[in-house]
Design an enzyme around this catalytic site. Sequence first.
Site, PDB file in Angstrom:
ATOM      1  N   GLU A 186     -10.460  -9.770 -35.482  1.00  0.00           N
ATOM      2  CA  GLU A 186     -10.549 -10.954 -34.674  1.00  0.00           C
ATOM      3  C   GLU A 186      -9.205 -11.783 -34.606  1.00  0.00           C
ATOM      4  O   GLU A 186      -8.593 -11.685 -35.692  1.00  0.00           O
ATOM      5  CB  GLU A 186     -11.762 -11.797 -35.153  1.00  0.00           C
ATOM      6  CG  GLU A 186     -12.859 -10.821 -34.560  1.00  0.00           C
ATOM      7  CD  GLU A 186     -14.146 -11.814 -35.392  1.00  0.00           C
ATOM      8  OE1 GLU A 186     -15.294 -11.709 -34.506  1.00  0.00           O
ATOM      9  OE2 GLU A 186     -14.231 -12.355 -36.202  1.00  0.00           O
ATOM     10  N   CYS A 220     -12.571 -12.367 -52.190  1.00  0.00           N
ATOM     11  CA  CYS A 220     -13.096 -13.842 -52.675  1.00  0.00           C
ATOM     12  C   CYS A 220     -14.387 -14.200 -52.266  1.00  0.00           C
ATOM     13  O   CYS A 220     -14.874 -14.092 -51.150  1.00  0.00           O
ATOM     14  CB  CYS A 220     -11.882 -14.867 -51.860  1.00  0.00           C
ATOM     15  SG  CYS A 220     -10.214 -14.306 -52.231  1.00  0.00           S
ATOM     16  N   CYS A 270     -15.409 -16.058 -48.916  1.00  0.00           N
ATOM     17  CA  CYS A 270     -14.658 -15.691 -47.698  1.00  0.00           C
ATOM     18  C   CYS A 270     -15.557 -14.556 -46.926  1.00  0.00           C
ATOM     19  O   CYS A 270     -15.972 -13.428 -47.535  1.00  0.00           O
ATOM     20  CB  CYS A 270     -13.399 -15.081 -47.912  1.00  0.00           C
ATOM     21  SG  CYS A 270     -12.608 -14.363 -46.542  1.00  0.00           S
ATOM     22  N   CYS A 277     -11.970 -21.168 -40.180  1.00  0.00           N
ATOM     23  CA  CYS A 277     -11.422 -20.361 -41.413  1.00  0.00           C
ATOM     24  C   CYS A 277     -12.340 -19.611 -42.224  1.00  0.00           C
ATOM     25  O   CYS A 277     -13.280 -20.357 -42.752  1.00  0.00           O
ATOM     26  CB  CYS A 277     -10.544 -21.254 -42.412  1.00  0.00           C
ATOM     27  SG  CYS A 277      -9.219 -22.184 -41.907  1.00  0.00           S
TER      28      CYS A 277
HETATM   29  N1  SAH Z   1      -5.674 -13.404 -47.205  1.00  0.00           N
HETATM   30  C1  SAH Z   1      -5.010 -14.459 -46.977  1.00  0.00           C
HETATM   31  C2  SAH Z   1      -5.212 -15.140 -45.401  1.00  0.00           C
HETATM   32  C3  SAH Z   1      -6.786 -15.030 -44.857  1.00  0.00           C
HETATM   33  S1  SAH Z   1      -7.759 -16.279 -45.277  1.00  0.00           S
HETATM   34  C4  SAH Z   1      -5.471 -15.813 -47.884  1.00  0.00           C
HETATM   35  O1  SAH Z   1      -6.306 -15.643 -48.569  1.00  0.00           O
HETATM   36  O2  SAH Z   1      -4.787 -16.680 -47.705  1.00  0.00           O
HETATM   37  C5  SAH Z   1      -7.209 -17.703 -44.725  1.00  0.00           C
HETATM   38  C6  SAH Z   1      -7.563 -18.970 -45.434  1.00  0.00           C
HETATM   39  O3  SAH Z   1      -9.014 -19.204 -45.071  1.00  0.00           O
HETATM   40  C7  SAH Z   1      -7.402 -18.893 -46.870  1.00  0.00           C
HETATM   41  O4  SAH Z   1      -6.716 -20.085 -47.325  1.00  0.00           O
HETATM   42  C8  SAH Z   1      -8.807 -18.898 -47.451  1.00  0.00           C
HETATM   43  O5  SAH Z   1      -9.024 -19.452 -48.573  1.00  0.00           O
HETATM   44  C9  SAH Z   1      -9.571 -19.719 -46.208  1.00  0.00           C
HETATM   45  N2  SAH Z   1     -10.895 -19.354 -46.289  1.00  0.00           N
HETATM   46  C10 SAH Z   1     -11.676 -18.240 -46.729  1.00  0.00           C
HETATM   47  N3  SAH Z   1     -12.923 -18.293 -46.468  1.00  0.00           N
HETATM   48  C11 SAH Z   1     -13.038 -19.715 -46.130  1.00  0.00           C
HETATM   49  C12 SAH Z   1     -14.409 -20.425 -46.081  1.00  0.00           C
HETATM   50  N4  SAH Z   1     -15.547 -19.753 -45.953  1.00  0.00           N
HETATM   51  N5  SAH Z   1     -14.334 -21.831 -45.431  1.00  0.00           N
HETATM   52  C13 SAH Z   1     -12.876 -22.389 -45.251  1.00  0.00           C
HETATM   53  N6  SAH Z   1     -11.803 -21.591 -45.706  1.00  0.00           N
HETATM   54  C14 SAH Z   1     -11.851 -20.468 -45.964  1.00  0.00           C
HETATM   55 FE1  SF4 Z   2      -9.561 -13.730 -50.181  1.00  0.00          FE
HETATM   56 FE2  SF4 Z   2     -10.353 -13.814 -47.578  1.00  0.00          FE
HETATM   57 FE3  SF4 Z   2      -7.901 -14.099 -47.825  1.00  0.00          FE
HETATM   58 FE4  SF4 Z   2      -9.170 -11.575 -48.525  1.00  0.00          FE
HETATM   59  S1  SF4 Z   2      -8.909 -12.688 -46.449  1.00  0.00           S
HETATM   60  S2  SF4 Z   2      -7.636 -12.844 -49.843  1.00  0.00           S
HETATM   61  S3  SF4 Z   2     -11.201 -12.158 -49.381  1.00  0.00           S
HETATM   62  S4  SF4 Z   2      -9.494 -15.530 -48.554  1.00  0.00           S
END
Ligand code: SAH
Ligand code: SF4
Length: 360
Positions: free
Chosen positions: A101, A125, A128, A344
């Site tokens: 997406e 994480c 996420c 996000c």
């Molecule tokens: N893998 C990379 C980029 C994708 S995630 C990274 O982790 O930076 C992009 C952003 O979304 C990151 O800052 C992550 O911390 C945030 N994120 C992930 N899950 C989230 C959620 N459930 N609510 C708000 N932000 C979230």
């Molecule tokens: Fe962590 Fe989600 Fe970013 Fe992957 S995409 S590194 S699981 S926040």
Amino acid sequence: MREVGSRSADSRADLKGMPLAELEAFFARWGKERYRARQVSRWVYRKLVDDFAGMTDLSKEFRALLAASCRISAPPAERVDISADGTEKALFRLEDGEAVESVLIPDEDRRTLCISSQAGCALGCGFCATGAMGFRRNLSSAEIVHQVCFFARRLEERGERLSNVVFMGMGEPLRNVPEVSRAVDILLSQYGFGLSGKRVTVSTAGIVPEMLALAEKYPVSFAVSLNASRDAQRSLLMPVNRKYPLKELLAAMRRIPLQSGRKVTAEYVLLSGVNDTPADAGTLARMLKGARIKVNLIPYNPHAGSPYESPRQETVDRFRDILQAAGIQTITRERRGADIRAACGQLCADAKEKLKIQKK
Ligand code: SAH
Ligand code: SF4
């Protein structure tokens, strides 16, 4: 080696995703002039044409030769959802059936596209949705830049222009460095999208060596998902912290070369009762003091199967106030596109629906 891209039934060389130097080398093998590569590159990324017949400044013979042995891939957007706030989310179906997406976020005069670099993510994480899917595969540079081509054309059709690209969609870009680098090359190239490094942001969970290497190679902006102010807390939320703990990560963030006036972004997802206390804000403020780092607070966006909760607005404001009082530039990221699950951390390309289809 990890598998990259789809295995296509079409054996013609895909010109999408090839940086200019590769295109030049490709045409040189055919005995064609260098400028051919610049012409084709402009057609693909500037004029957003993906059939050779439309490349009208190339001779008929050259177009026929290209069509016989090359292609310009364009995975279909299976659906596009539009949020009440104007955010748009596209789901691309890739050639091997995987899905990713991308999200377009309009904001005053900015048009920011959030793109994916992997289908799924291996870093797990806990907050996420992409992490919950697990890792499926790396995207090819063609699959990465196609997301940009698709939205650039969509915007152009209504007289608008893409202004920013952020690698904040699905996946960890620095776990797919070769393909992400090729895509970055095209985003920055004057024969590609011609975006300045200020307008291209790579967001990472903090893969230190790859972050420093990419920063040396391309003048892109960086966002680092910090999400915690202590190692014990961060390792629980982001297992990658065991490999690259905070001290090392912060030192690396301070080493990223920056043009004057620029800063590295620290992203901090606020999880209610977990990392959102005034003490957390105080520790974070001390940690960032004196560094060219600004903070983007992201109130947690809920998704099914995750135990966390969004903080209350007062908690978010208090956290922000503490950082600001310590002289740290801080903004709270507005939640966009939540009604279409485009905010996000909510991107999972409808993983559950897809699993159901596969099980049948
Ligand atoms: N893998 C990379 C980029 C994708 S995630 C990274 O982790 O930076 C992009 C952003 O979304 C990151 O800052 C992550 O911390 C945030 N994120 C992930 N899950 C989230 C959620 N459930 N609510 C708000 N932000 C979230
Ligand atoms: Fe962590 Fe989600 Fe970013 Fe992957 S995409 S590194 S699981 S926040």
